[in-house]
Motif scaffolding. Structure first.
Motif, PDB file in Angstrom:
ATOM      1  N   PHE A  66     -32.409  12.792 -13.938  1.00 45.93           N
ATOM      2  CA  PHE A  66     -32.913  13.637 -12.863  1.00 45.93           C
ATOM      3  C   PHE A  66     -32.937  12.861 -11.549  1.00 45.93           C
ATOM      4  O   PHE A  66     -33.205  11.656 -11.531  1.00 45.93           O
ATOM      5  CB  PHE A  66     -34.347  14.098 -13.158  1.00 45.93           C
ATOM      6  CG  PHE A  66     -34.470  15.071 -14.294  1.00 45.93           C
ATOM      7  CD1 PHE A  66     -34.327  16.430 -14.076  1.00 45.93           C
ATOM      8  CD2 PHE A  66     -34.731  14.625 -15.582  1.00 45.93           C
ATOM      9  CE1 PHE A  66     -34.444  17.330 -15.124  1.00 45.93           C
ATOM     10  CE2 PHE A  66     -34.850  15.514 -16.635  1.00 45.93           C
ATOM     11  CZ  PHE A  66     -34.707  16.870 -16.402  1.00 45.93           C
ATOM     12  N   SER A  67     -32.656  13.579 -10.479  1.00 48.69           N
ATOM     13  CA  SER A  67     -32.966  13.081  -9.151  1.00 48.69           C
ATOM     14  C   SER A  67     -34.386  13.533  -8.836  1.00 48.69           C
ATOM     15  O   SER A  67     -34.663  14.733  -8.787  1.00 48.69           O
ATOM     16  CB  SER A  67     -31.982  13.647  -8.118  1.00 48.69           C
ATOM     17  OG  SER A  67     -32.387  13.303  -6.808  1.00 48.69           O
ATOM     18  N   VAL A  68     -35.288  12.581  -8.648  1.00 50.03           N
ATOM     19  CA  VAL A  68     -36.702  12.884  -8.463  1.00 50.03           C
ATOM     20  C   VAL A  68     -37.146  12.408  -7.089  1.00 50.03           C
ATOM     21  O   VAL A  68     -36.910  11.248  -6.714  1.00 50.03           O
ATOM     22  CB  VAL A  68     -37.568  12.199  -9.540  1.00 50.03           C
ATOM     23  CG1 VAL A  68     -39.035  12.553  -9.341  1.00 50.03           C
ATOM     24  CG2 VAL A  68     -37.106  12.605 -10.930  1.00 50.03           C
ATOM     25  N   THR A  69     -37.771  13.309  -6.342  1.00 50.83           N
ATOM     26  CA  THR A  69     -38.338  12.934  -5.044  1.00 50.83           C
ATOM     27  C   THR A  69     -39.847  12.962  -5.159  1.00 50.83           C
ATOM     28  O   THR A  69     -40.446  13.975  -5.530  1.00 50.83           O
ATOM     29  CB  THR A  69     -37.879  13.891  -3.940  1.00 50.83           C
ATOM     30  OG1 THR A  69     -36.454  13.846  -3.852  1.00 50.83           O
ATOM     31  CG2 THR A  69     -38.465  13.479  -2.594  1.00 50.83           C
ATOM     32  N   LEU A  70     -40.451  11.824  -4.837  1.00 52.63           N
ATOM     33  CA  LEU A  70     -41.895  11.667  -4.969  1.00 52.63           C
ATOM     34  C   LEU A  70     -42.362  10.714  -3.889  1.00 52.63           C
ATOM     35  O   LEU A  70     -41.851   9.602  -3.781  1.00 52.63           O
ATOM     36  CB  LEU A  70     -42.239  11.113  -6.358  1.00 52.63           C
ATOM     37  CG  LEU A  70     -43.711  10.887  -6.683  1.00 52.63           C
ATOM     38  CD1 LEU A  70     -44.467  12.209  -6.685  1.00 52.63           C
ATOM     39  CD2 LEU A  70     -43.848  10.213  -8.042  1.00 52.63           C
ATOM     40  N   GLY A  71     -43.320  11.154  -3.090  1.00 52.34           N
ATOM     41  CA  GLY A  71     -43.777  10.305  -1.995  1.00 52.34           C
ATOM     42  C   GLY A  71     -42.708  10.207  -0.939  1.00 52.34           C
ATOM     43  O   GLY A  71     -42.217  11.197  -0.411  1.00 52.34           O
ATOM     44  N   HIS A  72     -42.284   8.965  -0.622  1.00 50.36           N
ATOM     45  CA  HIS A  72     -41.256   8.756   0.390  1.00 50.36           C
ATOM     46  C   HIS A  72     -39.905   8.403  -0.214  1.00 50.36           C
ATOM     47  O   HIS A  72     -38.990   8.020   0.506  1.00 50.36           O
ATOM     48  CB  HIS A  72     -41.672   7.607   1.327  1.00 50.36           C
ATOM     49  CG  HIS A  72     -42.676   8.005   2.348  1.00 50.36           C
ATOM     50  ND1 HIS A  72     -43.997   8.217   2.045  1.00 50.36           N
ATOM     51  CD2 HIS A  72     -42.564   8.235   3.677  1.00 50.36           C
ATOM     52  CE1 HIS A  72     -44.652   8.544   3.157  1.00 50.36           C
ATOM     53  NE2 HIS A  72     -43.807   8.578   4.149  1.00 50.36           N
ATOM     54  N   ALA A  73     -39.777   8.502  -1.527  1.00 53.30           N
ATOM     55  CA  ALA A  73     -38.565   7.989  -2.158  1.00 53.30           C
ATOM     56  C   ALA A  73     -37.921   9.017  -3.067  1.00 53.30           C
ATOM     57  O   ALA A  73     -38.600   9.807  -3.718  1.00 53.30           O
ATOM     58  CB  ALA A  73     -38.894   6.725  -2.964  1.00 53.30           C
ATOM     59  N   THR A  74     -36.591   8.985  -3.111  1.00 49.66           N
ATOM     60  CA  THR A  74     -35.821   9.754  -4.073  1.00 49.66           C
ATOM     61  C   THR A  74     -35.134   8.768  -5.006  1.00 49.66           C
ATOM     62  O   THR A  74     -34.457   7.850  -4.554  1.00 49.66           O
ATOM     63  CB  THR A  74     -34.777  10.636  -3.384  1.00 49.66           C
ATOM     64  OG1 THR A  74     -35.443  11.581  -2.542  1.00 49.66           O
ATOM     65  CG2 THR A  74     -33.939  11.391  -4.399  1.00 49.66           C
ATOM     66  N   SER A  75     -35.331   8.941  -6.303  1.00 48.11           N
ATOM     67  CA  SER A  75     -34.813   7.997  -7.290  1.00 48.11           C
ATOM     68  C   SER A  75     -34.129   8.754  -8.416  1.00 48.11           C
ATOM     69  O   SER A  75     -34.390   9.937  -8.646  1.00 48.11           O
ATOM     70  CB  SER A  75     -35.947   7.150  -7.877  1.00 48.11           C
ATOM     71  OG  SER A  75     -36.696   6.518  -6.862  1.00 48.11           O
ATOM     72  N   LEU A  76     -33.252   8.056  -9.111  1.00 49.48           N
ATOM     73  CA  LEU A  76     -32.629   8.608 -10.312  1.00 49.48           C
ATOM     74  C   LEU A  76     -33.447   8.161 -11.511  1.00 49.48           C
ATOM     75  O   LEU A  76     -33.671   6.966 -11.716  1.00 49.48           O
ATOM     76  CB  LEU A  76     -31.185   8.119 -10.445  1.00 49.48           C
ATOM     77  CG  LEU A  76     -30.176   8.722  -9.462  1.00 49.48           C
ATOM     78  CD1 LEU A  76     -28.801   8.110  -9.674  1.00 49.48           C
ATOM     79  CD2 LEU A  76     -30.109  10.243  -9.607  1.00 49.48           C
ATOM     80  N   GLY A 105     -36.260   7.681 -20.692  1.00 48.20           N
ATOM     81  CA  GLY A 105     -37.178   6.556 -20.788  1.00 48.20           C
ATOM     82  C   GLY A 105     -38.018   6.353 -19.544  1.00 48.20           C
ATOM     83  O   GLY A 105     -39.026   5.634 -19.593  1.00 48.20           O
ATOM     84  N   SER A 106     -37.626   6.961 -18.420  1.00 45.26           N
ATOM     85  CA  SER A 106     -38.404   6.827 -17.186  1.00 45.26           C
ATOM     86  C   SER A 106     -39.721   7.590 -17.302  1.00 45.26           C
ATOM     87  O   SER A 106     -39.816   8.590 -18.024  1.00 45.26           O
ATOM     88  CB  SER A 106     -37.607   7.364 -15.992  1.00 45.26           C
ATOM     89  OG  SER A 106     -36.415   6.636 -15.808  1.00 45.26           O
ATOM     90  N   MET A 107     -40.735   7.119 -16.579  1.00 46.46           N
ATOM     91  CA  MET A 107     -42.034   7.788 -16.519  1.00 46.46           C
ATOM     92  C   MET A 107     -42.501   7.833 -15.066  1.00 46.46           C
ATOM     93  O   MET A 107     -42.299   6.883 -14.313  1.00 46.46           O
ATOM     94  CB  MET A 107     -43.073   7.048 -17.362  1.00 46.46           C
ATOM     95  CG  MET A 107     -42.774   6.983 -18.842  1.00 46.46           C
ATOM     96  SD  MET A 107     -44.151   6.278 -19.826  1.00 46.46           S
ATOM     97  CE  MET A 107     -44.184   4.579 -19.181  1.00 46.46           C
ATOM     98  N   LEU A 108     -43.137   8.942 -14.681  1.00 46.78           N
ATOM     99  CA  LEU A 108     -43.643   9.093 -13.324  1.00 46.78           C
ATOM    100  C   LEU A 108     -45.011   9.752 -13.355  1.00 46.78           C
ATOM    101  O   LEU A 108     -45.200  10.769 -14.028  1.00 46.78           O
ATOM    102  CB  LEU A 108     -42.718   9.975 -12.476  1.00 46.78           C
ATOM    103  CG  LEU A 108     -41.248   9.628 -12.383  1.00 46.78           C
ATOM    104  CD1 LEU A 108     -40.448  10.392 -13.425  1.00 46.78           C
ATOM    105  CD2 LEU A 108     -40.714   9.953 -11.005  1.00 46.78           C
ATOM    106  N   TYR A 109     -45.947   9.187 -12.620  1.00 43.16           N
ATOM    107  CA  TYR A 109     -47.254   9.818 -12.453  1.00 43.16           C
ATOM    108  C   TYR A 109     -47.284  10.491 -11.091  1.00 43.16           C
ATOM    109  O   TYR A 109     -46.893   9.893 -10.080  1.00 43.16           O
ATOM    110  CB  TYR A 109     -48.373   8.775 -12.534  1.00 43.16           C
ATOM    111  CG  TYR A 109     -49.749   9.345 -12.266  1.00 43.16           C
ATOM    112  CD1 TYR A 109     -50.435  10.040 -13.258  1.00 43.16           C
ATOM    113  CD2 TYR A 109     -50.360   9.198 -11.027  1.00 43.16           C
ATOM    114  CE1 TYR A 109     -51.700  10.563 -13.030  1.00 43.16           C
ATOM    115  CE2 TYR A 109     -51.621   9.718 -10.786  1.00 43.16           C
ATOM    116  CZ  TYR A 109     -52.290  10.395 -11.786  1.00 43.16           C
ATOM    117  OH  TYR A 109     -53.539  10.920 -11.544  1.00 43.16           O
TER     118      TYR A 109
END
Length: 328
Positions: free
Chosen positions: A66-76, A80-84
């Motif tokens: 996934f391309s995830v945008t959270l806060g000031h950043a967009t990351s792939l 296995g990735s985790m995001l709060y």
């Protein structure tokens, strides 16, 4: 979110009711919780437009990317990735690979109080070189998921929920950047205003200058901030809003597609078709036929919300365990 908060809309009996309903949208999502004060969902997700809600949540990527945008950043974010995601923090995501699936754990706001507030954290893990704190979070997620799948006593469940929150708080404190979070809140308030304004005026000849002027900032500042926080530029987000509004009207076969295009702010039906092909991988006519085929079935939710729910079962537990580098 359902995992991005789905609510069932009432059946619309007239074109006037349908048109009125599409103006009810908002970037804020109200999530319902039962007595357990917890929502846990597994889903295959195609995209989720920028939104926010008062419930903090933890997202675990099960497969795909996934391309995830959270806060000031967009990351792939790969498997296995985790995001709060903090309460009221704007976030969005879009699948970048087929069969991209995730597990979402949402915590009810009334789990917290003044002495035990919801964690405000900068926590995102995008790699497999994990610290002890990261492994503890995975262990806590696994324990909670196994408990839910096997329907064990609820007192154990609430203990596991707080254990997971404690693990998140410990990991997040080591990465905290208080000054950055303060700046982020100011930017997020600006973007929230922009999202709400777009949702209320999507059917106008809306442009970025109009939104920036109403927000009291410059064109360039709003453009940069909106892209940074939402993950989409102004035109992309406006198109996504218009598509989602059009989906509601397409449920009524008495409304011509040309009329729907103008009602939702497109300059003509060709622009609506182009947008549907890009974001829905089908034409408006194909979408309408798919909806009529799926009506009164679980597939209706998938068609209207850009995701497909997966059962919480031992297979999900096994997949999550497979992603954990260390066995417990």
């Amino acid at each position: 979110m359902f995992p991005f908060s789905v609510t069932q809309r009432p059946r619309l009996k007239s074109q006037q009711q349908a048109v009125a309903a599409i103006h009810e949208g908002s970037g804020y999502e109200l999530i319902s919780f039962d007595a357990e004060k917890l929502n846990v969902f597994a889903a295959e997700v195609y995209y989720c437009e920028p939104h926010w809600h008062s419930a903090p949540e933890l997202i675990c990527i099960l497969s795909g990317e996934f391309s995830v945008t959270l806060g000031h950043a967009t990351s792939l974010a790969a498997a296995g990735s985790m995001l709060y995601i903090n309460p009221d923090e704007i976030h969005s995501l879009e699948a970048r690979a087929p069969n991209s699936q995730l597990l979402t754990i949402q915590f009810a706001p009334n789990l917290f109080d003044e002495l035990h507030p919801a964690p405000q954290l900068d926590y995102a893990l995008f790699h497999q070189q994990e610290s002890g704190e990261d492994l503890q979070i995975r262990s806590s997620v696994l324990a909670l998921l196994e408990h839910l799948v096997h329907a064990q006593p609820s007192f154990t469940r609430i203990a596991l929920v707080y254990q997971l929150l404690s693990s998140l708080a410990t990991a997040g404190e080591k990465r905290a950047d208080r000054q950055q979070m303060t700046f982020r809140k100011k930017d997020q308030q600006l973007v929230k205003y922009g999202i709400e304004f777009i949702n209320q005026h999507f059917d106008d000849e809306l442009n970025l200058s109009t939104v920036a002027d109403n927000a009291g900032v410059s064109y360039h500042h709003f453009s940069r901030t909106f892209k940074k926080i939402s993950g989409y530029n102004f035109k992309e987000y406006l198109t996504m809003v218009r598509i989602n509004k059009a989906k509601l009207l397409l449920k009524d076969t008495n409304i011509p597609i040309t009329d729907i295009s103008y009602t939702c702010g497109f300059s003509g039906h060709k622009q609506l078709i182009f947008a549907f092909n890009k974001y829905c991988r089908m034409t408006p006519t194909e979408f309408r036929k798919s909806y009529l085929t799926a009506i009164n079935s679980a597939a209706e939710t998938q068609i209207m919300t850009n995701f497909c729910c997966l059962p919480l079962d031992p297979q999900i537990v096994a997949r999550l365990r497979h992603l954990t580098p260390t066995s417990y």
